[in-house]
Design a protein around this motif. Structure first.
Motif, PDB file in Angstrom:
ATOM      1  N   HIS A 164       0.792  -1.231   0.000  1.00 14.70           N
ATOM      2  CA  HIS A 164       0.000   0.000   0.000  1.00 14.70           C
ATOM      3  C   HIS A 164       0.824   1.280   0.000  1.00 14.70           C
ATOM      4  O   HIS A 164       0.303   2.347   0.317  1.00 14.70           O
ATOM      5  CB  HIS A 164      -0.923   0.019   1.234  1.00 14.70           C
TER       6      HIS A 164
ATOM      7  N   ASP B 204      -0.073   4.192   2.526  1.00 15.47           N
ATOM      8  CA  ASP B 204       0.811   3.875   3.659  1.00 15.47           C
ATOM      9  C   ASP B 204       2.092   4.710   3.458  1.00 15.47           C
ATOM     10  O   ASP B 204       3.139   4.205   3.038  1.00 15.47           O
ATOM     11  CB  ASP B 204       1.158   2.392   3.687  1.00 15.47           C
TER      12      ASP B 204
ATOM     13  N   ASN C  79      -3.817  -6.195  -1.099  1.00 18.87           N
ATOM     14  CA  ASN C  79      -4.016  -6.953   0.137  1.00 18.87           C
ATOM     15  C   ASN C  79      -5.469  -7.369   0.329  1.00 18.87           C
ATOM     16  O   ASN C  79      -5.908  -7.614   1.439  1.00 18.87           O
ATOM     17  CB  ASN C  79      -3.548  -6.125   1.342  1.00 18.87           C
TER      18      ASN C  79
ATOM     19  N   HIS D  38       2.570  -2.310   6.870  1.00 16.18           N
ATOM     20  CA  HIS D  38       1.474  -1.368   6.636  1.00 16.18           C
ATOM     21  C   HIS D  38       1.559  -0.187   7.602  1.00 16.18           C
ATOM     22  O   HIS D  38       2.231  -0.251   8.629  1.00 16.18           O
ATOM     23  CB  HIS D  38       0.121  -2.059   6.877  1.00 16.18           C
ATOM     24  N   SER D  39       0.786   0.857   7.271  1.00 17.09           N
ATOM     25  CA  SER D  39       0.584   1.957   8.218  1.00 17.09           C
ATOM     26  C   SER D  39      -0.719   2.658   7.884  1.00 17.09           C
ATOM     27  O   SER D  39      -1.246   2.544   6.766  1.00 17.09           O
ATOM     28  CB  SER D  39       1.750   2.953   8.179  1.00 17.09           C
ATOM     29  N   ILE D  40      -1.235   3.400   8.856  1.00 17.05           N
ATOM     30  CA  ILE D  40      -2.518   4.073   8.702  1.00 17.05           C
ATOM     31  C   ILE D  40      -2.579   5.228   9.687  1.00 17.05           C
ATOM     32  O   ILE D  40      -1.861   5.238  10.697  1.00 17.05           O
ATOM     33  CB  ILE D  40      -3.678   3.072   8.957  1.00 17.05           C
TER      34      ILE D  40
ATOM     35  N   ASN E 192       0.321  -2.702  15.648  1.00 15.19           N
ATOM     36  CA  ASN E 192      -0.818  -3.613  15.507  1.00 15.19           C
ATOM     37  C   ASN E 192      -0.330  -4.866  14.790  1.00 15.19           C
ATOM     38  O   ASN E 192      -0.078  -4.861  13.585  1.00 15.19           O
ATOM     39  CB  ASN E 192      -1.925  -2.936  14.712  1.00 15.19           C
TER      40      ASN E 192
ATOM     41  N   PHE F  84      -6.779  -4.937  13.217  1.00  8.81           N
ATOM     42  CA  PHE F  84      -6.059  -5.383  12.016  1.00  8.81           C
ATOM     43  C   PHE F  84      -5.338  -6.690  12.328  1.00  8.81           C
ATOM     44  O   PHE F  84      -4.223  -6.685  12.838  1.00  8.81           O
ATOM     45  CB  PHE F  84      -5.089  -4.301  11.548  1.00  8.81           C
TER      46      PHE F  84
ATOM     47  N   GLN G 108       1.562  -9.643   9.941  1.00 11.90           N
ATOM     48  CA  GLN G 108       1.302  -8.279   9.473  1.00 11.90           C
ATOM     49  C   GLN G 108       1.610  -7.290  10.588  1.00 11.90           C
ATOM     50  O   GLN G 108       1.308  -7.559  11.751  1.00 11.90           O
ATOM     51  CB  GLN G 108      -0.163  -8.123   9.057  1.00 11.90           C
TER      52      GLN G 108
ATOM     53  N   GLU H  12       0.763  -3.371  11.279  1.00 16.47           N
ATOM     54  CA  GLU H  12       0.089  -2.112  10.938  1.00 16.47           C
ATOM     55  C   GLU H  12       0.557  -1.059  11.935  1.00 16.47           C
ATOM     56  O   GLU H  12       0.347  -1.206  13.138  1.00 16.47           O
ATOM     57  CB  GLU H  12      -1.424  -2.271  11.020  1.00 16.47           C
TER      58      GLU H  12
ATOM     59  N   GLN I 285       0.564   5.985  12.001  1.00 14.46           N
ATOM     60  CA  GLN I 285       1.535   6.857  11.322  1.00 14.46           C
ATOM     61  C   GLN I 285       2.140   7.929  12.221  1.00 14.46           C
ATOM     62  O   GLN I 285       3.197   8.477  11.895  1.00 14.46           O
ATOM     63  CB  GLN I 285       0.874   7.470  10.089  1.00 14.46           C
TER      64      GLN I 285
END
Length: 266
Positions: free
Chosen positions: A19, A42, A72, A146-148, A164, A198, A218, A220, A223
């Motif tokens: 992402h 991301d 994903n 990943h990041s969010i 996460n 997640f 995974q 996550e 951010q």
């Protein structure tokens, strides 16, 4: 495939970045705006983990935005989180629920074309790299990075934990790997959760077969750990740059080192 970047290493670890891309595949005019199509990227994720190449990890990253097609997601279109808000294989909204398309959303033929052009080659590449390293080592780890944003009310309540960790309830990796990563995150002083909101997307669930020597996990990240998160996201302030000395990078370095040790059977 100039949209797919593979940096090969010889250690039994593949780090995937599904992402981090911002390329819109020539579809810019179909979206409400290019900025809307990129808002949920991301951001800087491959830059954040660039150190792992020097540790022998293989890095696989796509430059195609998740708004074009989400690498994903289950290629069948089945939801990974039934009953919860999420985005589709070819998303039609942002995480906040705002529409992505000016007019018509992609139809079945368009979705199939994007699958063939991007989703399938990405996963064929991941499969090939995992097979290469498993053949050499007998055991390999896939770390899906990943990041969010820390606050996305449509997807989760309150502030997301910093780390996460997802193994789909322990199904995609050996318990030891999950515990090792969780213990490092817990000792960092930052918040963390295992198999929370997640718990691992399609990549983790599809490849994770610990009984066959392929362990998938995974991560996550919220951010805020490596870039400034404005209270209100606007064209003027988002994305913010990668912090010059991200607060969580030393923790990630420990996580990757420990993951490598696990993969090598140490």
């Amino acid at each position: 495939m100039d949209w797919l970047r593979v940096q090969r290493g010889d250690a039994p670890l593949v780090i995937a970045f599904p992402h981090g891309g911002t390329g819109l595949a020539g579809l810019d005019e179909q979206f409400v705006s290019p900025w809307h199509a990129r808002i949920d990227t991301d951001w800087w994720i491959a830059d954040l983990y660039a150190f792992a190449a020097d540790m022998g990890a293989t890095l696989v990253a796509t430059d195609i935005s998740r708004s074009v097609i989400d690498m994903n997601r289950d290629p069948s279109g089945a939801s990974l989180y039934p009953g919860q808000a999420t985005t589709e294989l070819c998303p039609t909204t942002t995480f906040d629920g705002d529409p992505l398309y000016r007019f018509d959303q992609p139809d079945e033929a368009e979705i199939m074309q994007r699958l063939n052009l991007y989703h399938r080659p990405y996963h064929e590449t991941l499969t090939a790299e995992l097979d290469r390293l498993k053949s050499a080592h007998g055991r390999v780890v896939l770390y899906d990075a990943h990041s969010i944003r820390s606050h996305v009310p449509r997807l989760f309540d309150g502030e997301l934990p910093q780390f996460n960790i997802g193994t789909n309830g322990g199904a995609t990796s050996a318990p030891d790997l999950e515990t090792i990563v969780a213990n490092i995150c817990a000792a960092s002083g930052h918040s963390h959760v295992v198999n929370g909101r997640f718990r691992g997307g399609w990549t983790t669930r599809h490849y994770g077969r610990p009984e066959d020597g392929i362990h998938a996990i995974q991560m996550e990240l919220a951010q805020r750990g490596y870039m400034a998160e404005p209270e209100a996201i606007t064209h003027a302030n988002w994305p913010s740059p990668l912090a010059p000395d991200p607060a969580i990078r030393p923790v990630l370095e420990q996580v990757i080192a420990a993951t490598l040790d696990f993969a090598k059977g140490r």
